[in-house]
Design a protein around this motif. Structure first.
Motif, mmCIF file in Angstrom:
data_model
loop_
_atom_site.group_PDB
_atom_site.id
_atom_site.type_symbol
_atom_site.label_atom_id
_atom_site.label_comp_id
_atom_site.label_asym_id
_atom_site.label_seq_id
_atom_site.Cartn_x
_atom_site.Cartn_y
_atom_site.Cartn_z
ATOM 1 N N ASP A 147 31.837 3.959 16.867
ATOM 2 C CA ASP A 147 33.147 4.520 16.538
ATOM 3 C C ASP A 147 34.238 3.451 16.409
ATOM 4 O O ASP A 147 35.276 3.527 17.074
ATOM 5 C CB ASP A 147 33.538 5.553 17.596
ATOM 6 N N PRO A 148 34.059 2.454 15.554
ATOM 7 C CA PRO A 148 35.081 1.405 15.428
ATOM 8 C C PRO A 148 36.333 1.902 14.720
ATOM 9 O O PRO A 148 36.259 2.788 13.868
ATOM 10 C CB PRO A 148 34.373 0.332 14.596
ATOM 11 N N ASP A 149 37.472 1.309 15.037
ATOM 12 C CA ASP A 149 38.698 1.577 14.287
ATOM 13 C C ASP A 149 38.658 0.892 12.931
ATOM 14 O O ASP A 149 39.153 1.435 11.934
ATOM 15 C CB ASP A 149 39.922 1.086 15.061
ATOM 16 N N ILE A 150 38.101 -0.308 12.891
ATOM 17 C CA ILE A 150 38.019 -1.093 11.663
ATOM 18 C C ILE A 150 36.644 -1.748 11.619
ATOM 19 O O ILE A 150 36.212 -2.351 12.600
ATOM 20 C CB ILE A 150 39.135 -2.157 11.608
ATOM 21 N N ALA A 151 35.971 -1.607 10.496
ATOM 22 C CA ALA A 151 34.646 -2.209 10.323
ATOM 23 C C ALA A 151 34.636 -3.059 9.071
ATOM 24 O O ALA A 151 35.150 -2.659 8.026
ATOM 25 C CB ALA A 151 33.569 -1.131 10.238
ATOM 26 N N MET A 152 34.044 -4.239 9.184
ATOM 27 C CA MET A 152 33.868 -5.156 8.062
ATOM 28 C C MET A 152 32.391 -5.143 7.701
ATOM 29 O O MET A 152 31.564 -5.675 8.442
ATOM 30 C CB MET A 152 34.380 -6.546 8.444
ATOM 31 N N LEU A 153 32.059 -4.496 6.587
ATOM 32 C CA LEU A 153 30.684 -4.224 6.202
ATOM 33 C C LEU A 153 30.192 -5.217 5.168
ATOM 34 O O LEU A 153 30.936 -5.644 4.285
ATOM 35 C CB LEU A 153 30.562 -2.826 5.587
ATOM 36 N N GLN A 154 28.898 -5.531 5.267
ATOM 37 C CA GLN A 154 28.206 -6.273 4.230
ATOM 38 C C GLN A 154 27.127 -5.372 3.630
ATOM 39 O O GLN A 154 26.724 -4.385 4.234
ATOM 40 C CB GLN A 154 27.577 -7.553 4.795
ATOM 41 N N GLU A 155 26.692 -5.729 2.419
ATOM 42 C CA GLU A 155 25.672 -4.941 1.711
ATOM 43 C C GLU A 155 26.095 -3.470 1.653
ATOM 44 O O GLU A 155 25.320 -2.557 1.934
ATOM 45 C CB GLU A 155 24.302 -5.128 2.364
ATOM 46 N N PRO A 183 27.833 -5.780 -2.244
ATOM 47 C CA PRO A 183 29.276 -5.946 -2.059
ATOM 48 C C PRO A 183 29.682 -5.905 -0.595
ATOM 49 O O PRO A 183 29.030 -5.279 0.254
ATOM 50 C CB PRO A 183 29.865 -4.752 -2.817
ATOM 51 N N ASN A 184 30.776 -6.583 -0.306
ATOM 52 C CA ASN A 184 31.416 -6.510 0.999
ATOM 53 C C ASN A 184 32.499 -5.443 0.961
ATOM 54 O O ASN A 184 32.958 -5.026 -0.110
ATOM 55 C CB ASN A 184 32.036 -7.858 1.367
ATOM 56 N N PHE A 212 39.400 8.222 7.307
ATOM 57 C CA PHE A 212 39.326 6.768 7.196
ATOM 58 C C PHE A 212 39.549 6.317 5.754
ATOM 59 O O PHE A 212 39.115 6.971 4.803
ATOM 60 C CB PHE A 212 37.963 6.256 7.667
ATOM 61 N N SER A 213 40.245 5.177 5.616
ATOM 62 C CA SER A 213 40.408 4.526 4.326
ATOM 63 C C SER A 213 39.321 3.462 4.165
ATOM 64 O O SER A 213 38.742 3.003 5.152
ATOM 65 C CB SER A 213 41.781 3.856 4.228
ATOM 66 N N TYR A 214 39.065 3.067 2.905
ATOM 67 C CA TYR A 214 38.092 2.004 2.718
ATOM 68 C C TYR A 214 38.407 1.212 1.456
ATOM 69 O O TYR A 214 39.094 1.683 0.543
ATOM 70 C CB TYR A 214 36.665 2.556 2.642
ATOM 71 N N PHE A 215 37.896 -0.015 1.451
ATOM 72 C CA PHE A 215 37.875 -0.841 0.242
ATOM 73 C C PHE A 215 36.474 -1.391 0.094
ATOM 74 O O PHE A 215 35.884 -1.880 1.064
ATOM 75 C CB PHE A 215 38.863 -2.002 0.310
ATOM 76 N N ARG A 216 35.960 -1.303 -1.117
ATOM 77 C CA ARG A 216 34.635 -1.846 -1.443
ATOM 78 C C ARG A 216 34.772 -2.629 -2.735
ATOM 79 O O ARG A 216 35.421 -2.181 -3.673
ATOM 80 C CB ARG A 216 33.632 -0.710 -1.610
ATOM 81 N N VAL A 248 36.301 -0.706 6.194
ATOM 82 C CA VAL A 248 36.613 0.694 6.472
ATOM 83 C C VAL A 248 37.603 0.716 7.625
ATOM 84 O O VAL A 248 37.432 0.009 8.619
ATOM 85 C CB VAL A 248 35.351 1.498 6.830
ATOM 86 N N SER A 249 38.662 1.542 7.505
ATOM 87 C CA SER A 249 39.748 1.484 8.484
ATOM 88 C C SER A 249 40.256 2.867 8.871
ATOM 89 O O SER A 249 40.482 3.725 8.023
ATOM 90 C CB SER A 249 40.922 0.673 7.911
ATOM 91 N N ARG A 250 40.481 3.035 10.177
ATOM 92 C CA ARG A 250 41.132 4.241 10.682
ATOM 93 C C ARG A 250 42.598 4.290 10.263
ATOM 94 O O ARG A 250 43.197 5.363 10.174
ATOM 95 C CB ARG A 250 41.035 4.260 12.216
ATOM 96 N N TYR A 251 43.186 3.123 10.004
ATOM 97 C CA TYR A 251 44.591 3.012 9.653
ATOM 98 C C TYR A 251 44.744 2.782 8.152
ATOM 99 O O TYR A 251 43.818 2.303 7.487
ATOM 100 C CB TYR A 251 45.234 1.867 10.449
ATOM 101 N N PRO A 252 45.909 3.082 7.572
ATOM 102 C CA PRO A 252 46.076 2.960 6.122
ATOM 103 C C PRO A 252 45.897 1.533 5.625
ATOM 104 O O PRO A 252 46.379 0.579 6.239
ATOM 105 C CB PRO A 252 47.513 3.446 5.895
ATOM 106 N N ILE A 253 45.216 1.397 4.511
ATOM 107 C CA ILE A 253 45.077 0.111 3.836
ATOM 108 C C ILE A 253 46.219 -0.016 2.833
ATOM 109 O O ILE A 253 46.328 0.768 1.895
ATOM 110 C CB ILE A 253 43.710 -0.001 3.140
ATOM 111 N N LYS A 254 47.072 -1.015 3.036
ATOM 112 C CA LYS A 254 48.249 -1.211 2.187
ATOM 113 C C LYS A 254 47.885 -1.884 0.874
ATOM 114 O O LYS A 254 48.451 -1.566 -0.179
ATOM 115 C CB LYS A 254 49.302 -2.039 2.926
ATOM 116 N N SER A 255 46.979 -2.828 0.917
ATOM 117 C CA SER A 255 46.501 -3.514 -0.272
ATOM 118 C C SER A 255 45.147 -4.118 0.051
ATOM 119 O O SER A 255 44.805 -4.317 1.226
ATOM 120 C CB SER A 255 47.485 -4.598 -0.726
ATOM 121 N N ALA A 256 44.370 -4.398 -0.995
ATOM 122 C CA ALA A 256 43.027 -4.933 -0.776
ATOM 123 C C ALA A 256 42.546 -5.605 -2.050
ATOM 124 O O ALA A 256 43.077 -5.375 -3.143
ATOM 125 C CB ALA A 256 42.064 -3.818 -0.368
ATOM 126 N N GLY A 257 41.531 -6.426 -1.892
ATOM 127 C CA GLY A 257 40.977 -7.108 -3.047
ATOM 128 C C GLY A 257 39.843 -8.017 -2.634
ATOM 129 O O GLY A 257 39.301 -7.906 -1.522
#
Length: 255
Positions: free
Chosen positions: A26-34, A69-70, A57-61, A73-82
């Motif tokens: 149950d992480p607040d923020i996870a940095m995923l690979q593959e 791809p890396n 949850f918000s996410y960027f892929r 995933v975040s419990r909190y809002p993602i303001k920007s990503a890339g």
């Protein structure tokens, strides 16, 4: 949480073992690979995030046709990503997300998957990533980097490069037996979660049920007890076919 915990034969979360580990920890923020699931359609990726983390949850892929791809995933809002360019490989980049965590400073979460080919290659990747961070991230913000570094030791040159931005010294996350290694055989420190000084000063113990891990947790379902604290994880999940890494968890108390 840093996590390259895919399984099966397609470097994917579709088989389900990694999903259960995300649910249990149950992480607040996870940095995923593959970061693959199902057909990799937007609907399938959203379905995976909903199941593994939660519908809020918000996410960027990473977009495009990246093979592995890396993402974040975040419990909190993602303001920007890339994604910043990894100069050594074409099937993934350095994924980043600027996250609106509580408080006045943002958190930059960076998901990385360094190459297995050589320590020199990983040093080149680390040098490029440090440059991106110094050129793009405000010094007033928190920064965390997590994922599969594929490092064979804690003293590789890449870690030295990262030390100009992150606190890279020990003690390191470990399991209840004190084993801090993270590959499938638990003999090498492949996987990391590092914080910049501003964030590292706020590090605290990881507590799961009645267990506490002072420096963070390397999660291996084959040795973690009691599994009832991380339901629905099964004891065999971390030993699933082609699960080559353990998840790494660190906690921070943000004022």
């Amino acid at each position: 949480m840093g996590a390259n915990i895919t399984s099966g034969n397609a470097q994917s979360y579709t088989p389900g073992e990694g999903t259960r580990i995300f649910q249990g920890l149950d992480p607040d923020i996870a940095m995923l690979q593959e970061f693959n699931y199902g057909s990799n359609s937007s609907a399938d990726i959203r379905s995976f995030v909903n199941t593994a983390f939660g519908t809020s949850f918000s996410y960027f892929r990473e977009g495009g046709s990246k093979q592995i791809p890396n993402g974040i995933v975040s419990r909190y809002p993602i303001k920007s990503a890339g994604a910043w360019d990894d100069p050594q490989v074409s099937n993934r980049e350095f994924a980043w997300a600027r996250i609106d965590i509580p408080g006045t400073a943002d958190l930059w979460a960076i998901s990385v998957h360094l190459l297995t080919s050589s320590a020199a290659t990983r040093e080149t990747e680390a040098t490029a990533l440090v440059s991106f961070i110094k050129n793009n991230v405000p010094s007033t913000d928190y920064v965390a980097i997590g994922g599969d570094f594929n490092t064979s030791s804690r003293t590789e040159a890449a870690i030295g490069k990262f030390s100009s931005v992150f606190v890279t010294s020990g003690p390191y996350p470990a399991d209840a037996s004190g084993n801090a290694n993270t590959n499938a055989s638990r003999s090498k420190p492949y996987d990391w979660v590092l914080a910049n000084g501003k964030l590292n000063n706020l590090a605290t113990s990881v507590t799961i049920g009645s267990a506490s891990f002072a420096n963070g947790l390397v999660f291996d379902s084959r040795v973690f007890t009691p599994l009832s604290s991380v339901s629905p994880v099964r004891s065999s999940d971390s030993g699933a076919t082609n699960m080559q890494h353990m998840a790494v968890v660190r906690d921070f108390v943000i004022p």
